[in-house]
Design a protein around this motif. Structure first.
Motif, PDB file in Angstrom:
ATOM      1  N   SER A 168       0.840  -1.200   0.000  1.00 64.26           N
ATOM      2  CA  SER A 168       0.000   0.000   0.000  1.00 64.26           C
ATOM      3  C   SER A 168       0.870   1.242   0.000  1.00 64.26           C
ATOM      4  O   SER A 168       2.077   1.167   0.206  1.00 64.26           O
ATOM      5  CB  SER A 168      -0.922   0.018   1.221  1.00 64.26           C
ATOM      6  OG  SER A 168      -0.237   0.521   2.341  1.00 64.26           O
ATOM      7  N   ASP A 169       0.233   2.373  -0.262  1.00 65.35           N
ATOM      8  CA  ASP A 169       0.883   3.682  -0.166  1.00 65.35           C
ATOM      9  C   ASP A 169       2.180   3.765  -0.965  1.00 65.35           C
ATOM     10  O   ASP A 169       3.237   4.098  -0.433  1.00 65.35           O
ATOM     11  CB  ASP A 169       1.088   4.038   1.318  1.00 65.35           C
ATOM     12  CG  ASP A 169      -0.254   4.154   2.031  1.00 65.35           C
ATOM     13  OD1 ASP A 169      -0.790   5.267   2.090  1.00 65.35           O
ATOM     14  OD2 ASP A 169      -0.805   3.110   2.455  1.00 65.35           O
ATOM     15  N   LEU A 170       2.065   3.439  -2.227  1.00 63.42           N
ATOM     16  CA  LEU A 170       3.243   3.464  -3.105  1.00 63.42           C
ATOM     17  C   LEU A 170       3.651   4.901  -3.433  1.00 63.42           C
ATOM     18  O   LEU A 170       4.812   5.194  -3.674  1.00 63.42           O
ATOM     19  CB  LEU A 170       2.944   2.711  -4.405  1.00 63.42           C
ATOM     20  CG  LEU A 170       2.427   1.281  -4.213  1.00 63.42           C
ATOM     21  CD1 LEU A 170       2.064   0.667  -5.553  1.00 63.42           C
ATOM     22  CD2 LEU A 170       3.476   0.421  -3.517  1.00 63.42           C
ATOM     23  N   GLY A 221      -4.262   0.768  -1.915  1.00 62.14           N
ATOM     24  CA  GLY A 221      -4.479   2.201  -2.039  1.00 62.14           C
ATOM     25  C   GLY A 221      -3.269   3.112  -2.015  1.00 62.14           C
ATOM     26  O   GLY A 221      -2.192   2.749  -1.578  1.00 62.14           O
ATOM     27  N   ASP A 222      -3.506   4.313  -2.554  1.00 61.27           N
ATOM     28  CA  ASP A 222      -2.529   5.391  -2.641  1.00 61.27           C
ATOM     29  C   ASP A 222      -1.329   5.056  -3.521  1.00 61.27           C
ATOM     30  O   ASP A 222      -0.173   4.988  -3.052  1.00 61.27           O
ATOM     31  CB  ASP A 222      -2.107   5.870  -1.241  1.00 61.27           C
ATOM     32  CG  ASP A 222      -3.141   6.820  -0.638  1.00 61.27           C
ATOM     33  OD1 ASP A 222      -4.192   7.048  -1.291  1.00 61.27           O
ATOM     34  OD2 ASP A 222      -2.915   7.344   0.472  1.00 61.27           O
ATOM     35  N   ILE A 223      -1.643   4.928  -4.785  1.00 61.22           N
ATOM     36  CA  ILE A 223      -0.601   4.755  -5.793  1.00 61.22           C
ATOM     37  C   ILE A 223      -0.023   6.139  -6.139  1.00 61.22           C
ATOM     38  O   ILE A 223       1.145   6.278  -6.448  1.00 61.22           O
ATOM     39  CB  ILE A 223      -1.225   4.113  -7.059  1.00 61.22           C
ATOM     40  CG1 ILE A 223      -1.749   2.716  -6.729  1.00 61.22           C
ATOM     41  CG2 ILE A 223      -0.245   4.092  -8.228  1.00 61.22           C
ATOM     42  CD1 ILE A 223      -2.748   2.160  -7.732  1.00 61.22           C
ATOM     43  N   GLY A 251      -7.386   4.412  -2.692  1.00 58.46           N
ATOM     44  CA  GLY A 251      -6.999   5.274  -1.583  1.00 58.46           C
ATOM     45  C   GLY A 251      -7.482   6.686  -1.852  1.00 58.46           C
ATOM     46  O   GLY A 251      -7.897   7.001  -2.980  1.00 58.46           O
ATOM     47  N   ASN A 252      -7.413   7.523  -0.826  1.00 56.63           N
ATOM     48  CA  ASN A 252      -7.835   8.917  -1.029  1.00 56.63           C
ATOM     49  C   ASN A 252      -7.005   9.594  -2.117  1.00 56.63           C
ATOM     50  O   ASN A 252      -7.495  10.446  -2.848  1.00 56.63           O
ATOM     51  CB  ASN A 252      -7.794   9.712   0.286  1.00 56.63           C
ATOM     52  CG  ASN A 252      -6.503   9.549   1.053  1.00 56.63           C
ATOM     53  OD1 ASN A 252      -5.759   8.585   0.860  1.00 56.63           O
ATOM     54  ND2 ASN A 252      -6.197  10.493   1.933  1.00 56.63           N
ATOM     55  N   HIS A 253      -5.722   9.174  -2.257  1.00 56.76           N
ATOM     56  CA  HIS A 253      -4.883   9.786  -3.296  1.00 56.76           C
ATOM     57  C   HIS A 253      -5.128   9.194  -4.677  1.00 56.76           C
ATOM     58  O   HIS A 253      -4.593   9.692  -5.654  1.00 56.76           O
ATOM     59  CB  HIS A 253      -3.400   9.665  -2.918  1.00 56.76           C
ATOM     60  CG  HIS A 253      -3.018  10.604  -1.821  1.00 56.76           C
ATOM     61  ND1 HIS A 253      -2.687  11.926  -2.041  1.00 56.76           N
ATOM     62  CD2 HIS A 253      -2.949  10.426  -0.481  1.00 56.76           C
ATOM     63  CE1 HIS A 253      -2.408  12.518  -0.887  1.00 56.76           C
ATOM     64  NE2 HIS A 253      -2.567  11.626   0.081  1.00 56.76           N
ATOM     65  N   ASP A 254      -5.873   8.103  -4.752  1.00 62.83           N
ATOM     66  CA  ASP A 254      -6.243   7.566  -6.072  1.00 62.83           C
ATOM     67  C   ASP A 254      -7.559   8.186  -6.522  1.00 62.83           C
ATOM     68  O   ASP A 254      -7.729   8.553  -7.677  1.00 62.83           O
ATOM     69  CB  ASP A 254      -6.396   6.033  -6.025  1.00 62.83           C
ATOM     70  CG  ASP A 254      -5.166   5.380  -5.430  1.00 62.83           C
ATOM     71  OD1 ASP A 254      -4.052   5.782  -5.818  1.00 62.83           O
ATOM     72  OD2 ASP A 254      -5.308   4.489  -4.565  1.00 62.83           O
ATOM     73  N   PHE A 278      -9.147  -2.671   2.727  1.00 60.16           N
ATOM     74  CA  PHE A 278      -9.552  -1.314   2.345  1.00 60.16           C
ATOM     75  C   PHE A 278      -8.459  -0.357   2.777  1.00 60.16           C
ATOM     76  O   PHE A 278      -7.660  -0.670   3.646  1.00 60.16           O
ATOM     77  CB  PHE A 278     -10.918  -0.928   2.946  1.00 60.16           C
ATOM     78  CG  PHE A 278     -11.034  -1.133   4.427  1.00 60.16           C
ATOM     79  CD1 PHE A 278     -10.625  -0.163   5.324  1.00 60.16           C
ATOM     80  CD2 PHE A 278     -11.565  -2.316   4.937  1.00 60.16           C
ATOM     81  CE1 PHE A 278     -10.738  -0.352   6.691  1.00 60.16           C
ATOM     82  CE2 PHE A 278     -11.675  -2.516   6.310  1.00 60.16           C
ATOM     83  CZ  PHE A 278     -11.261  -1.528   7.191  1.00 60.16           C
ATOM     84  N   HIS A 279      -8.433   0.814   2.131  1.00 55.43           N
ATOM     85  CA  HIS A 279      -7.307   1.714   2.354  1.00 55.43           C
ATOM     86  C   HIS A 279      -7.344   2.423   3.706  1.00 55.43           C
ATOM     87  O   HIS A 279      -6.374   2.414   4.434  1.00 55.43           O
ATOM     88  CB  HIS A 279      -7.265   2.755   1.233  1.00 55.43           C
ATOM     89  CG  HIS A 279      -6.193   3.784   1.424  1.00 55.43           C
ATOM     90  ND1 HIS A 279      -4.857   3.477   1.324  1.00 55.43           N
ATOM     91  CD2 HIS A 279      -6.242   5.109   1.739  1.00 55.43           C
ATOM     92  CE1 HIS A 279      -4.139   4.560   1.559  1.00 55.43           C
ATOM     93  NE2 HIS A 279      -4.958   5.565   1.817  1.00 55.43           N
ATOM     94  N   GLY A 280      -8.484   3.052   4.002  1.00 55.63           N
ATOM     95  CA  GLY A 280      -8.516   3.937   5.158  1.00 55.63           C
ATOM     96  C   GLY A 280      -9.142   3.328   6.383  1.00 55.63           C
ATOM     97  O   GLY A 280      -8.460   2.764   7.235  1.00 55.63           O
ATOM     98  N   GLY A 313      -4.129   0.337   4.711  1.00 54.70           N
ATOM     99  CA  GLY A 313      -2.947   1.168   4.441  1.00 54.70           C
ATOM    100  C   GLY A 313      -3.164   2.495   5.131  1.00 54.70           C
ATOM    101  O   GLY A 313      -3.677   2.536   6.250  1.00 54.70           O
ATOM    102  N   HIS A 314      -2.779   3.585   4.471  1.00 57.57           N
ATOM    103  CA  HIS A 314      -3.161   4.955   4.820  1.00 57.57           C
ATOM    104  C   HIS A 314      -2.385   5.613   5.953  1.00 57.57           C
ATOM    105  O   HIS A 314      -1.973   6.752   5.833  1.00 57.57           O
ATOM    106  CB  HIS A 314      -4.661   5.000   5.109  1.00 57.57           C
ATOM    107  CG  HIS A 314      -5.235   6.374   5.202  1.00 57.57           C
ATOM    108  ND1 HIS A 314      -4.993   7.352   4.259  1.00 57.57           N
ATOM    109  CD2 HIS A 314      -6.064   6.950   6.123  1.00 57.57           C
ATOM    110  CE1 HIS A 314      -5.663   8.452   4.590  1.00 57.57           C
ATOM    111  NE2 HIS A 314      -6.307   8.238   5.714  1.00 57.57           N
ATOM    112  N   ILE A 315      -2.249   4.931   7.088  1.00 57.97           N
ATOM    113  CA  ILE A 315      -1.609   5.590   8.231  1.00 57.97           C
ATOM    114  C   ILE A 315      -0.196   5.036   8.377  1.00 57.97           C
ATOM    115  O   ILE A 315      -0.031   3.849   8.675  1.00 57.97           O
ATOM    116  CB  ILE A 315      -2.408   5.317   9.527  1.00 57.97           C
ATOM    117  CG1 ILE A 315      -3.843   5.821   9.386  1.00 57.97           C
ATOM    118  CG2 ILE A 315      -1.724   5.924  10.740  1.00 57.97           C
ATOM    119  CD1 ILE A 315      -4.011   7.316   9.413  1.00 57.97           C
TER     120      ILE A 315
END
Ligand SMILES: O=P(O)(O)OC[C@H]1O[C@](O)(COP(=O)(O)O)[C@@H](O)[C@@H]1O
Ligand SMILES: [Mn+2]
Length: 653
Positions: free
Chosen positions: A42-44, A195-197, A222-225, A413-415, A538-540
């Motif tokens: 996650s969080d790439l 999430g968050d690529i 993710g929120n950034h996707d 899930f991401h968050g 992921g996320h945090i």
């Protein structure tokens, strides 16, 4: 007998008893093979070099397999060399050719070793599965080499003849490259990106291209996707937002080279309107000092400020037209007293502004764009819309992505799943309907997809309303992709970072999900067995150096944001995690050192922590795929019965 119509349809593919039986036998054999290895990342955040290295090395697993297989016959250097070759065959082969080491004897030895390793990494897959992964041109040849028992003398001659032919017809480089790619490919059977690529790092577009090439992949947005998806679909506030983040990190490459976004109009506008403004608060962060940038940082700061103001205006407009978000207090520009140059939020206190130059803001209507701002955002939006690459990536994110996924008894899930302090699920009311827990996740998933199917030409209020929800998913207080009470972008720029007013308070989920009872409650909500299930988030960023741990709730909860993002490594103290789920165990690979990951090819092996060992080896039949296979076997058995009883006739033509 089940549904005769369906069986008749099935009999088109399996038109004889023999074919039906042979398929049943094949499927039964597959279902008792060990389950394939799943990888979770996650969080790439655009860090393509590290990501590619992690993927090609199967998170260090390939190097371990090389050690196991060759430790008595190779030195460490030789084993590293073989890993180098596998991770980057074309570079490696070019170097070998240049140095004159690309000899026939090296080719012979190398093909032999690669085949030997390929045998190991494919041992748990069916021959058919492996065959299908081999490019057609070399399918028979490689399949043959894989299944020769080269201990027998005459077979060894045969193997040597095959290699001689490869050398003679000048195909050695291609065969070696194919074998390396095959080893990479089979080592990562299934890839989950939690999430968050996008954002912060240099080339999310390259990561997306690599993901699109992978044979079995899913993505949890993710929120950034979601902001790139919203931007690609035409949400102007999000177009501004993604450009703002890119400029804030001095990343021009993915926008300009990757997606072909034309930043000229923004540049000219910013240089005109903010020409005498130093834009100090908007200086880009430069994470990697060695990089060469084509735009100087003072110009970037002006562009960064220009696009930020556009973003704030457009975001305020979204919140204004969607009072049901309950985010009126985030209409930040209306909380400014431009006479006193202070910001007055809900608490009624006055906070002095650190930047008071607002040449484009009309005090009577601070959320309205000027004509030139309007032109800038429209030209960016057109650029996003016409970027073929961006639209292809958007489609892929829809095809392979979702808000959450349940797979092999894991919930990904991401968050978060927004919760109240008492552990009950937070409720979002939208158009009079209440959503919480699973239904909240489903709500956002469905709404996102709805946007993709509403025709773009129809620039209707209806489309705008759904498109606005992408903004909510980015920073709304009850968004499962975000999970904080507010996003303090405005405060960070204009009032100051690291102040109490800029603090983003995390959803109670993040505290409660460390406890088993609340994680069990989540499993219950998703109809999962609490004894065998895990949540994967992921996320945090997990601040390992501050004693935080990626696993909690009695081993049921995993947070795998270990900081692949360079910008976050000082916080976490490591360079990311990969979670691996194979037939024996769940394990976390802890990547510790970027320098090594990026430069000393092959020598790199992450620290592996086995976090859960299964009492018995997991087989394909224990997985979701196994359940599908079981269903198929049942259907084929019914078909076999129908043939036997003459209900369906065999057809040989
Ligand atoms: O460190 P940056 O790039 O300024 O970003 C800070 C922002 O990123 C966020 O953490 C969201 O990004 P993440 O999903 O990566 O956590 C916001 O909550 C925060 O305001
Ligand atoms: Mn995130």
């Amino acid at each position: 007998m089940d549904d005769l119509k369906y069986l008749k349809l099935l009999s088109k593919e399996f038109n004889t008893i023999e074919k039906t039986i042979s398929e049943i036998v094949k499927l039964k054999a597959i279902s008792v093979l060990p389950k394939g290895t799943e990888y979770f990342l996650s969080d790439l955040h655009g860090e393509y070099t590290s990501f590619i290295r992690i993927l090609r090395s199967a998170s260090g697993n390939t190097r371990q397999k090389i050690s196991q297989e060759f430790k008595y016959e190779m030195t460490e250097d030789q084993m590293n060399e073989l890993s180098n070759l596998i991770y980057e065959p074309s570079n490696f082969l070019t170097l070998m050719t240049k140095s004159g080491d690309f000899t026939d004897s090296w080719v012979r030895k190398t093909i032999f070793n690669l085949i030997k390793l390929l045998k190991v990494v494919t041992s748990k897959y069916s021959r058919r599965k492996v065959r299908n992964k081999i490019p057609e041109a070399y399918r028979d040849l490689i399949d043959e080499m894989l299944h020769i028992d080269y201990v027998e003398i005459n077979k060894q001659d045969y193997f040597d003849t095959l290699i001689d032919t490869i050398i003679e017809i000048n195909a050695s480089k291609e065969i070696i490259t194919t074998l390396c790619h095959l080893i990479q490919n089979v080592s990562v059977d299934c890839l989950h990106i939690v999430g968050d690529i996008f954002d912060r790092g240099p080339r999310p577009d390259i990561i997306m291209d690599v993901l699109m090439d992978h044979h079995d992949i899913d993505i949890q947005w993710g929120n950034h996707d979601i902001i790139w998806m919203g931007a690609a679909l035409g949400n102007r506030a999000l177009v501004a937002n993604v450009v703002r983040i890119a400029l804030g990190y001095n990343n021009f490459d993915s926008l300009e080279d990757g997606y072909g976004i034309n930043l000229r109009p923004l540049y000219s506008f910013a240089m005109d309107v903010y020409k005498d403004d130093p834009c100090d608060r908007f200086m880009p962060r430069i994470v990697d000092e060695n990089k060469y940038y084509s735009v100087n940082k003072y110009a970037t700061a002006k562009m960064h400020k220009a696009i930020s103001i556009i973003q704030f205006k457009l975001a305020c407009q979204i919140l204004k037209r969607n009072p049901q978000y309950n985010m009126d207090h985030r209409i930040t520009l209306e909380n400014i007293d431009f006479d006193k140059n202070v910001y007055i939020p809900e608490d009624g206190k006055e906070y002095p502004l650190l930047d008071t130059n607002f040449p484009t803001i009309d005090r009577d209507n601070p959320i309205e764009l000027t004509d030139r701002e309007h032109e800038v955002i429209e030209s960016l939006n057109t650029s996003f819309r016409h970027s073929e690459k961006m639209q292809t990536h958007l489609k892929f994110l829809f095809d392979k992505g979702s808000v959450y996924k349940v797979t092999n008894s894991n919930l990904l899930f991401h968050g978060c799943i927004p919760m109240n302090e008492d552990g009950s699920f937070k409720t979002l009311v939208y158009d009079g309907v209440e959503y919480s827990g699973k239904s909240l996740m489903d709500f956002f998933d469905e709404k996102a997809r709805e946007t993709a199917y509403l025709p773009r030409s129809l620039n209707s209020k209806e489309r705008q309303k759904v498109l606005d929800l992408f903004w909510y998913m980015w920073c709304g207080p009850i968004s499962p992709l975000f999970g904080k009470h507010k996003m303090s972008t405005f405060e960070n720029f204009f009032i100051g970072r690291d102040l109490p007013i800029s603090k983003e308070v995390s959803d109670p989920y993040f505290k409660l999900s460390k406890k088993e009872e609340f994680v069990d409650k989540i499993f219950e909500e998703f109809n999962l067995n609490p004894k065998t299930s895990h949540v994967i988030n992921g996320h945090i960023p997990v601040k390992l150096k501050d004693g935080q741990q990626p696993i909690s709730a009695n081993g049921k909860m995993y947070v795998i944001d270990g900081g692949i993002s360079k910008a976050y490594q000082p916080k976490t103290g490591i360079a990311g995690y990969t979670l691996m789920f194979n037939s024996h165990y769940l394990a976390l690979a802890e990547h510790s050192n970027y320098e090594v990951m990026e430069s000393v090819h092959g020598a790199y092996t992450p620290k592996l922590h086995i976090t859960e060992r299964f009492p018995e080896r997991l087989l394909v039949k224990d997985t979701d795929e196994g359940k599908e296979i079981e269903k198929r076997i049942k259907e084929l058995t019914d078909l076999f019965e129908a043939y036997k009883q003459g209900i369906i006739k065999e057809r040989t033509k």
